[in-house]
Design a protein around this motif. Sequence first.
Motif: not given
Length: 252
Positions: A130-152
């Motif tokens: 994800e830190s590469a900034g993919p153009n494809a951005s339709r991940a479900p919210l349930a998956l996004i909520e599992l990810l670690s917080d970002l530093k910046y």
Amino acid sequence: MAILKFSTSAVAAQIAHARACKTFLPNWNGPVDRPALILIVGNGVHLRSNGIDGTTTRLCNFESDRRRTELVKACKVGSTWYAAAKVTSLDGTPVEDATYVTDANGSITFGAVFLTRYDDGCWGYKDMEESAGPNASRAPLALIELLSDLKYPDSYARDWRQRCRDWAAIPDYAEGDKIKLAKPVTLTDGSTCQIVTATHYKRGRQKRRCYRIEETGGLVRLSKATLAGSELLSSAKGAASPVLAEYLAGRE
């Protein structure tokens, strides 16, 4: 530059796995018809074969000398896979990363995108963190909520997560709902429309979503992205039920 080293048993295991497979994965660099070993440099350095055995999914599951990465959740949207992968240290120490805040259990969980397609009879994939900034951005919210917080606050990963949230926030309108689009849409004949009503047409036995243009009564197909920021002017459910209409009016 340090010389990368892999144990003999690890290399032998990957070679044995590749030889046992009948299907191999190209990374959009052309067809592959024979086993190969792939060196991956990302969240650690990993060695794997390009073979799949048809019985196991190895998406985001690998191990280096210091870290283990395991698949937490995977979702397929169209031909694209979205994955949440957790990284832990083999010695139990907290994982330190330049992008992610270490979770309370000492691990980090990052998002990944796997684009897939058939090209000239060959199946290929392209993987991006994800830190590469993919153009494809339709991940479900349930998956996004599992990810670690970002530093910046200013990062490609944060922008990608917001695009996923924006996509999930686009309403799924019901039959008969009257909608005002965020901005006028230009049609192929040069005309524009902004107020439409959700309806459908039939093609064979299938119902296809379309929208009736308020000004002309004509029908138009609109992509989901076009509905971003749109406003519900009147609800078909509310119009069919005075009680529901009163309830919906109270929420506005």
